[in-house]
Design an enzyme around this catalytic site. Structure first.
Site, PDB file in Angstrom:
ATOM      1  N   HIS A 138      26.404   7.032  -6.660  1.00  0.00           N
ATOM      2  CA  HIS A 138      26.619   6.123  -5.543  1.00  0.00           C
ATOM      3  C   HIS A 138      28.094   5.915  -5.681  1.00  0.00           C
ATOM      4  CE1 HIS A 138      25.782   2.890  -2.606  1.00  0.00           C
ATOM      5  NE2 HIS A 138      27.113   2.412  -3.212  1.00  0.00           N
TER       6      HIS A 138
ATOM      7  N   LEU B 249      11.919   5.813   0.168  1.00  0.00           N
ATOM      8  CA  LEU B 249      10.528   5.505   0.434  1.00  0.00           C
ATOM      9  C   LEU B 249      10.112   4.075   0.171  1.00  0.00           C
ATOM     10  CD1 LEU B 249       9.083   8.829  -0.849  1.00  0.00           C
ATOM     11  CD2 LEU B 249       9.964   8.234   1.398  1.00  0.00           C
TER      12      LEU B 249
ATOM     13  N   ASP C 269      21.470   4.968  -7.328  1.00  0.00           N
ATOM     14  CA  ASP C 269      21.957   4.918  -5.744  1.00  0.00           C
ATOM     15  C   ASP C 269      21.370   3.498  -5.457  1.00  0.00           C
ATOM     16  OD1 ASP C 269      22.810   5.783  -3.104  1.00  0.00           O
ATOM     17  OD2 ASP C 269      20.832   5.229  -2.759  1.00  0.00           O
TER      18      ASP C 269
ATOM     19  N   HIS D  33      18.196  12.709  -0.658  1.00  0.00           N
ATOM     20  CA  HIS D  33      18.296  11.165  -0.597  1.00  0.00           C
ATOM     21  C   HIS D  33      17.604  10.384   0.337  1.00  0.00           C
ATOM     22  CE1 HIS D  33      21.834   8.148  -1.330  1.00  0.00           C
ATOM     23  NE2 HIS D  33      20.759   7.797  -0.944  1.00  0.00           N
TER      24      HIS D  33
ATOM     25  N   HIS E 185      14.124  -0.707   7.141  1.00  0.00           N
ATOM     26  CA  HIS E 185      14.038  -2.007   6.890  1.00  0.00           C
ATOM     27  C   HIS E 185      13.313  -2.483   7.807  1.00  0.00           C
ATOM     28  CE1 HIS E 185      17.401  -2.200   3.682  1.00  0.00           C
ATOM     29  NE2 HIS E 185      18.009  -1.635   4.629  1.00  0.00           N
TER      30      HIS E 185
ATOM     31  N   ASP F  87      19.846   9.778   3.386  1.00  0.00           N
ATOM     32  CA  ASP F  87      19.943   8.177   3.112  1.00  0.00           C
ATOM     33  C   ASP F  87      19.086   7.342   4.053  1.00  0.00           C
ATOM     34  OD1 ASP F  87      20.538   6.052   1.637  1.00  0.00           O
ATOM     35  OD2 ASP F  87      22.664   5.860   2.266  1.00  0.00           O
TER      36      ASP F  87
END
Lengths: 332, 436
Positions: free
Chosen positions: B179, B61, B152, B58, B309, B305
């Site tokens: 999800h 990229l 997801d 998970h 950002h 996960d």
């Protein structure tokens, strides 16, 4: 006290001290010259990311009565979606040497973010953030309740708290920053708080709060309350299945003429409060809003006093028990 | 394959017996005591633990589309630094990885970068819109050989569509990674719904929104005889449902993130959006249940996960901030802290949840293999005695949104070998493969 973000952070002593100052500030409003020089030469910015004529006018009045230079900065809209970020706005205010920032924001926690991010050094006063907190509203409510109790007992307010006062807060607690701030402040001041609402309008997790919870308004009123605080029902809640209809809400949780009569019949000095603006006929009937028990206009008056007190404490130091009076006399 | 030869000397294999590992031509040539270097570069591993290279089921990229947040190159470099030798790249790029073209692009970008094997995850539905199935067969048959399918970031909430997806992927021995988030119960949700959200006035994300979807999906998987994987399981109730399903023989696997094993919703009291993530941080009770579930096998794998950002997406008010946390470069340390040092798991267990089982779930044949002669040389060397303070600015990922900033954590990655090539050596990023 460096910022005022939430009533939860206030100790009993701090709260009582603020209320004592607010009572004295209230006297200024009755003078011919309604002005103190306390904040002369200081710049206070009202940073409003959300429309609120009432709160802004109240803050602006408070700031002007303290002789501050006032800048109103209406920055409606959330930061990321529309234009400048909170950070850039904050740094702009820092660059113009604002001495205090009063912030109203639709997002819970935005004032805390402003105060703790390091973007700005000035004290931050929360004028209402999302569904989180509205500390000056809770302070003005406490001030109003304290005056109410002192009036009934023909006593003085100075130094007193609200120990043993029974207060029912009725309505949309889930979405109410007013309710949250009142819960913490009233608890700190020793009041016994009962939240009355349909289960859909109480937050999951409310059982951890220092309050009693009741679904039945009549039962809560029958137990005897020194005050009932009616919360505004936002129109948009009616379309989201929080309750079946406005009529049913008014019937079950509104302060109807029937309930007002029941309060009259029971005797006692139950006061009626509402943070405004009121939806007459929904959470509160006109009869109740306009009755002798209603302290709604006292709340508005006290709003100015409380905001003066907060600004005074944050900008001139923590304790100044005789400050405003003395300076007021100098001013004449 | 690579012509490089390495001799890892005196590593503790899976934290157990001490042995030397000779790496040549991309495979483990020999495992034994006091092996001769024979021209191989020697890597002293006294006190280090050798594990099969980690596999992340998970990872986000971000490329194509959000190269400002991460690229395949930076994300996979971060993965290598975190001890990974393979990652499954989630499909929520722009454009969405819902065609053979996009998954092949991501796959090729991964090969060109050379840090880890990149296995693209294909979207279940076109544009993650939850309306019609994407070209699952074309993605499975592409050069990327997709076996894991997921929307997801969004839940496949339409029960019929989920059923069809579960059935359809059987054609390719695929798996649907769900999800689990009932959308109507989580409209505008900002954090876990409970005592803390009540205080903070942030819209709640109730546990039941996750649990109800998992309950439905395990029953669907049972009904159609398919394999379902639960992404980032986060609540005690979800654990109980998966445990129940496994007892009934339902083919379900579940993943947990490192952050859900350590952090709670109390962090939200700071209103610092670095703690804003989806699913949200839950309660202490949930954290303890998740750890126990990893220990007893109810939860099969760690999935990071990893969700980088740009700074401005987090440097704002909570309600405006993006959801997600970086995780590739802290995963091992958090697993050591939350599971190994609490006694919930030994290092062989870490190999199972971070390498062996993830590879099996994603059907990656050449990863998660035993540390034995003839196996692909995907190896991670961990120093369990190391202590380090997390400094996101030092990370390889473009993302600075680590919730562990400033935390002192145990464990460090001393070396990562990907198909015999050291992407990390002496605790520092070395270089990518150039032969892939």
């Amino acid at each position: 006290m460096r910022h005022l973000l939430d009533t939860r952070d206030l100790s009993r002593a701090e709260a009582v001290s603020l209320l004592d100052t607010a009572d004295r500030m209230g006297e200024v409003g009755h003078r011919e010259v309604k002005k103190l020089p306390a904040l002369r030469g200081r710049t206070v910015v009202n940073l409003f990311f959300e429309d609120s004529t009432r709160t802004r006018i109240s803050f602006e009045t408070a700031e002007k009565r303290l002789s501050a230079d006032v800048i109103n900065f209406a920055a409606k809209g959330s930061s990321v979606s529309k234009g400048e970020s909170l950070k850039d706005t904050a740094q702009t205010l820092e660059a113009i040497n604002a001495d205090a920032v009063v912030i109203r924001h639709p997002g819970s926690g935005a004032p805390q973010r402003l105060a703790t991010s390091g973007w700005i050094d000035a004290p931050v006063i929360n004028a209402g953030d999302g569904t989180h907190a509205h500390p000056t509203q809770a302070l003005l409510d406490a001030m109003t309740l304290r005056q109410h109790r002192a009036r009934l007992a023909s006593a003085d307010t100075a130094g007193t708290d609200l120990a043993g006062l029974r207060v029912a807060i009725v309505g949309d607690v889930l979405h109410s920053r007013v309710a949250r701030s009142n819960v913490w402040l009233l608890h700190t001041l020793g009041a016994e708080v009962t939240l009355v609402a349909p289960p859909t309008l109480l937050p999951v997790g409310v059982d951890a709060w220092p309050v009693a919870v009741e679904y039945d308004l009549d039962a809560a009123l029958a137990r005897g309350q020194d005050a009932v605080m009616m919360l505004r029902i936002q129109r948009e809640r009616m379309n989201a299945a929080f309750f079946p209809s406005a009529e049913e809400y008014a019937r079950l949780w509104g302060l109807t003429p029937e309930r007002l009569r029941a309060l009259e019949a029971a005797g006692g000095g139950t006061a009626i409060l509402h943070p405004g603006p009121m939806n007459r006929g929904l959470e509160i009937s006109s009869e109740a809003a306009d009755s002798d028990r209603s302290l709604v206009l006292d709340q508005v008056t006290n709003g100015v006093s409380v905001r003066m007190a907060v600004l005074y404490h944050l900008l001139t130091g923590p304790q100044a028990p005789h400050g405003p009076d003395e300076e007021g006399h100098h001013d004449r | 394959m690579t012509a490089e030869k390495y001799l890892i000397r005196r590593a503790r294999l899976l934290g157990e017996r001490t042995a030397d590992l000779l790496i040549a031509d991309g495979v483990i040539a020999e495992v034994g005591q006091d092996l001769e270097a024979e021209g191989a570069r020697v890597v002293e591993a006294e006190g280090l633990i050798a594990l099969p290279g980690f596999v992340d089921v998970h990872t986000h990229l971000r490329e194509p589309g959000r190269e400002d947040a991460e690229t395949v190159e930076t994300g996979t470099r971060a993965a290598a630094a975190g001890g990974y030798t393979a990652v499954c790249a989630m499909a929520n790029s722009h454009p969405v990885a819902d065609t053979a073209g996009v998954v092949e692009q991501v796959y090729e970008l991964g090969r060109a970068a050379g840090w880890v094997d990149v296995h693209p995850v294909g979207a279940v539905t076109v544009g993650l819109a939850g309306e019609r199935l994407s070209e699952i067969g074309a993605m499975a048959g592409s050069r990327a050989g997709v076996r894991m399918f997921s929307d997801d970031g969004k839940c496949v909430h339409n029960a019929v569509l989920m059923r069809r997806a579960l059935e359809y992927v059987k054609t390719f021995d695929g798996v649907v990674a769900q999800h689990a988030q009932e959308p109507l119960l989580t409209e505008g949700a900002q954090m876990n719904e409970g005592a803390v959200s009540a205080d903070l006035g942030l819209t709640g994300w109730p546990a039941v929104a996750e649990e109800s979807i998992i309950a439905r999906d395990v029953l669907l998987a049972q009904h159609v005889g398919s394999r379902v994987h639960v992404c980032h399981l986060s609540t005690r109730g979800s654990v109980e449902i998966v445990r129940w399903a496994k007892e009934r023989g339902i083919d379900v696997t579940a993943e947990v993130t490192p952050h859900h094993l350590l952090l709670t919703d109390e962090k939200a009291r700071t209103y610092d959006p670095v703690y804003k993530v989806n699913p949200p941080l839950r309660t202490e009770e949930d954290v303890l249940a998740l750890r126990e579930a990893v220990a007893d096998g109810t939860i099969d794998v760690i999935g990071t996960d990893h969700a980088p950002h740009p700074i401005e997406a987090k440097e704002c008010e909570w309600s405006c901030a993006a959801m997600g946390m970086t995780g590739l470069e802290t995963a091992l340390s958090i697993v050591q802290l939350a599971l190994v040092e609490t006694g919930a798991m030994d290092w062989a267990g870490v190999a199972r949840i971070m390498s062996v089982t993830p590879a099996r779930i994603a059907r990656i044949e050449d990863q998660g293999r035993p540390l034995a002669a003839g196996e692909p040389a995907n190896i991670t060397l961990v120093d369990p005695r190391a202590r380090r303070t997390v400094v996101p600015e030092d990370h390889q990922t473009k993302g600075r949104n680590s919730p562990f900033r400033g935390l002192e954590v145990p464990g460090s990655i001393r070396a990562t070998f990907c198909h015999g090539h050291p992407t990390v050596l002496d605790g520092a990023v070395a270089g990518p493969r150039t032969d892939a």
